[in-house]
Design an enzyme around this catalytic site. Structure first.
Site, PDB file in Angstrom:
ATOM      1  CG  ASN A   1      42.410  -6.182  28.571  1.00 58.82           C
ATOM      2  OD1 ASN A   1      43.497  -6.326  29.129  1.00 58.82           O
ATOM      3  ND2 ASN A   1      41.595  -5.162  28.818  1.00 58.82           N
TER       4      ASN A   1
ATOM      5  CG  HIS B   1      38.754  -2.497  31.670  1.00 58.33           C
ATOM      6  ND1 HIS B   1      39.798  -1.623  31.431  1.00 58.33           N
ATOM      7  CD2 HIS B   1      37.718  -1.733  32.112  1.00 58.33           C
ATOM      8  CE1 HIS B   1      39.402  -0.390  31.715  1.00 58.33           C
ATOM      9  NE2 HIS B   1      38.152  -0.432  32.119  1.00 58.33           N
TER      10      HIS B   1
ATOM     11  CB  SER C   1      34.730  -6.387  31.967  1.00 59.96           C
ATOM     12  OG  SER C   1      33.786  -5.604  32.676  1.00 59.96           O
TER      13      SER C   1
ATOM     14  CG  ASP D   1      39.700  -0.772  27.855  1.00 60.88           C
ATOM     15  OD1 ASP D   1      40.076   0.236  28.476  1.00 60.88           O
ATOM     16  OD2 ASP D   1      40.419  -1.758  27.643  1.00 60.88           O
TER      17      ASP D   1
HETATM   18  N1  LIG Z   1      43.623  -1.644  20.806  1.00 62.52           N
HETATM   19  C1  LIG Z   1      43.493  -2.040  22.094  1.00 62.52           C
HETATM   20  N2  LIG Z   1      44.574  -2.035  22.887  1.00 62.52           N
HETATM   21  C2  LIG Z   1      44.431  -2.421  24.194  1.00 62.52           C
HETATM   22  C3  LIG Z   1      43.179  -2.787  24.713  1.00 62.52           C
HETATM   23  C4  LIG Z   1      42.059  -2.787  23.832  1.00 62.52           C
HETATM   24  O1  LIG Z   1      40.917  -3.141  24.238  1.00 62.52           O
HETATM   25  N3  LIG Z   1      42.253  -2.411  22.536  1.00 62.52           N
HETATM   26  N4  LIG Z   1      43.048  -3.079  26.081  1.00 62.52           N
HETATM   27  C5  LIG Z   1      44.125  -2.502  26.889  1.00 62.52           C
HETATM   28  C6  LIG Z   1      44.146  -2.757  28.356  1.00 62.52           C
HETATM   29  N5  LIG Z   1      43.818  -1.502  29.054  1.00 62.52           N
HETATM   30  C7  LIG Z   1      42.732  -1.568  29.897  1.00 62.52           C
HETATM   31  O2  LIG Z   1      42.147  -2.648  30.129  1.00 62.52           O
HETATM   32  C8  LIG Z   1      44.533  -0.298  28.870  1.00 62.52           C
HETATM   33  C9  LIG Z   1      45.921  -0.312  28.856  1.00 62.52           C
HETATM   34  C10 LIG Z   1      46.636   0.880  28.647  1.00 62.52           C
HETATM   35  C11 LIG Z   1      45.963   2.086  28.480  1.00 62.52           C
HETATM   36  C12 LIG Z   1      46.741   3.338  28.221  1.00 62.52           C
HETATM   37  O3  LIG Z   1      46.201   4.436  28.237  1.00 62.52           O
HETATM   38  N6  LIG Z   1      48.057   3.182  27.984  1.00 62.52           N
HETATM   39  C13 LIG Z   1      48.925   4.331  27.640  1.00 62.52           C
HETATM   40  C14 LIG Z   1      50.179   4.283  28.499  1.00 62.52           C
HETATM   41  C15 LIG Z   1      49.756   4.241  29.957  1.00 62.52           C
HETATM   42  C16 LIG Z   1      50.969   3.954  30.851  1.00 62.52           C
HETATM   43  O4  LIG Z   1      52.073   3.733  30.313  1.00 62.52           O
HETATM   44  O5  LIG Z   1      50.749   3.936  32.091  1.00 62.52           O
HETATM   45  C17 LIG Z   1      49.368   4.226  26.178  1.00 62.52           C
HETATM   46  O6  LIG Z   1      49.513   3.081  25.673  1.00 62.52           O
HETATM   47  O7  LIG Z   1      49.601   5.296  25.605  1.00 62.52           O
HETATM   48  C18 LIG Z   1      44.576   2.107  28.497  1.00 62.52           C
HETATM   49  C19 LIG Z   1      43.852   0.931  28.710  1.00 62.52           C
HETATM   50  C20 LIG Z   1      45.458  -2.930  26.330  1.00 62.52           C
HETATM   51  N7  LIG Z   1      45.545  -2.427  25.008  1.00 62.52           N
HETATM   52  N1  LIG Z   2      43.560  -1.128  31.699  1.00 62.58           N
HETATM   53  C1  LIG Z   2      44.262  -2.336  32.024  1.00 62.58           C
HETATM   54  C2  LIG Z   2      44.267  -2.524  33.515  1.00 62.58           C
HETATM   55  O1  LIG Z   2      44.218  -1.579  34.284  1.00 62.58           O
HETATM   56  N2  LIG Z   2      44.321  -3.800  33.921  1.00 62.58           N
HETATM   57  C3  LIG Z   2      44.366  -4.119  35.314  1.00 62.58           C
HETATM   58  O2  LIG Z   2      45.715  -4.154  35.751  1.00 62.58           O
HETATM   59  C4  LIG Z   2      45.780  -5.012  36.899  1.00 62.58           C
HETATM   60  C5  LIG Z   2      46.956  -5.925  36.711  1.00 62.58           C
HETATM   61  O3  LIG Z   2      47.177  -6.625  37.917  1.00 62.58           O
HETATM   62  P1  LIG Z   2      48.200  -7.875  37.894  1.00 62.58           P
HETATM   63  O4  LIG Z   2      49.450  -7.382  37.220  1.00 62.58           O
HETATM   64  O5  LIG Z   2      48.382  -8.171  39.350  1.00 62.58           O
HETATM   65  O6  LIG Z   2      47.522  -8.974  37.133  1.00 62.58           O
HETATM   66  C6  LIG Z   2      44.449  -5.796  36.951  1.00 62.58           C
HETATM   67  O7  LIG Z   2      43.634  -5.302  37.993  1.00 62.58           O
HETATM   68  C7  LIG Z   2      43.812  -5.501  35.598  1.00 62.58           C
HETATM   69  O8  LIG Z   2      42.384  -5.450  35.662  1.00 62.58           O
END
Ligand SMILES: Nc1nc2c(c(=O)[nH]1)N[C@@H](CN(C=O)c1ccc(C(=O)N[C@@H](CCC(=O)O)C(=O)O)cc1)CN2
Ligand SMILES: NCC(=O)N[C@@H]1O[C@H](COP(=O)([O-])[O-])[C@@H](O)[C@H]1O
Length: 214
Positions: free
Chosen positions: A109, A111, A138, A147
């Site tokens: 992923n 982040h 990251s 994360d």
């Molecule tokens: N188990 C894991 N799942 C995910 C990870 C992880 O490390 N462990 N990384 C995320 C990516 N991410 C940030 O980098 C991230 C994506 C989504 C959310 C979140 O709160 N999602 C909500 C819905 C939000 C929305 O629809 O706008 C949810 O799923 O309830 C937080 C962090 C990907 N998954």
């Molecule tokens: N928590 C997950 C998160 O926020 N990820 C972020 O979403 C964007 C996607 O951009 P993209 O669709 O243009 O690649 C990126 O900036 C990534 O770091």
């Protein structure tokens, strides 16, 4: 891996990181993006995939299903591609423990923060509100705890006094597009592995749960 690394990319939106990885595969990566899966049917990343003649599919959440039920459908869609690596590129769903454990050491992923700072959402605004002088992105292995997987590579950017989310996120995106293809390349070359919850590059420890090596 005797074949070119088969990569499936999961998206929810614009797909600029997807594009950077596609472009990287055309150049130096010993990998191919064999599938793009989105949870949003209007994700522009699907258009990017079509332009590169990459197969796509959508797995759209149903209002009456649990996270685990959704993830079971997502797993079925992913497994059709038989990937060596699953790349989350702006995929905005938290994945259930059972799902993530199927891809231990095979799911990355990106982040938009310098983990372990600011896990979760709205990272750019949080950095601005905190008055941080630096921010960044990251790349980490995905583990059940959000994360918090071992960090593989980070990129730092300055935060300027006049920054807002748009200017800061653009600066972070530029760095994301450099580091993510590099990490995918390391994985496809079998130089990058996750072992006992730690990330190793060329057998050197580079990342532990939620922390990048200095
Ligand atoms: N188990 C894991 N799942 C995910 C990870 C992880 O490390 N462990 N990384 C995320 C990516 N991410 C940030 O980098 C991230 C994506 C989504 C959310 C979140 O709160 N999602 C909500 C819905 C939000 C929305 O629809 O706008 C949810 O799923 O309830 C937080 C962090 C990907 N998954
Ligand atoms: N928590 C997950 C998160 O926020 N990820 C972020 O979403 C964007 C996607 O951009 P993209 O669709 O243009 O690649 C990126 O900036 C990534 O770091």
């Amino acid at each position: 891996m005797s074949h070119r690394c088969r990569v499936v990319v999961l998206i929810s939106g614009n797909g600029s990181n997807l594009q950077a990885i596609i472009d990287g595969c055309d150049d130096t990566l010993t990998a191919d993006v064999v599938g793009v899966i989105s949870n949003k049917p209007d994700a522009y990343g699907l258009v990017r995939a079509h332009h590169s003649e990459i197969d796509t599919s959508c797995v759209i959440a149903h209002s009456d299903e649990t996270r685990e039920q959704y993830d079971a459908r997502l797993l079925e869609a992913i497994n059709k591609y038989q990937p060596d690596l699953v790349v989350l590129a702006g995929f905005m769903r938290i994945l259930s423990d059972g799902f993530v454990e199927q891809f231990t050491g095979k799911m990355l992923n990106i982040h938009p923060s310098l983990l372990p700072k600011y896990p979760g959402l709205h990272t750019h605004q949080r950095a601005i509100d905190a008055g941080d002088s630096e921010h960044g992105a990251s790349v980490h292995f995905v583990t059940p705890e959000l994360d918090s997987g071992p960090v593989v590579l980070q990129a730092k950017v300055p935060v300027y006094p006049g920054d807002d989310v748009a200017t800061l996120s653009e600066r972070v995106h530029e760095q994301e597009h450099a580091i993510y293809p590099m990490v995918v390349k390391w994985f496809s070359q079998q130089r990058l592995v996750m072992k006992d919850g730690k990330a190793y590059l060329d057998n050197e420890l580079i990342g532990e749960q939620g922390y990048a090596a200095d």
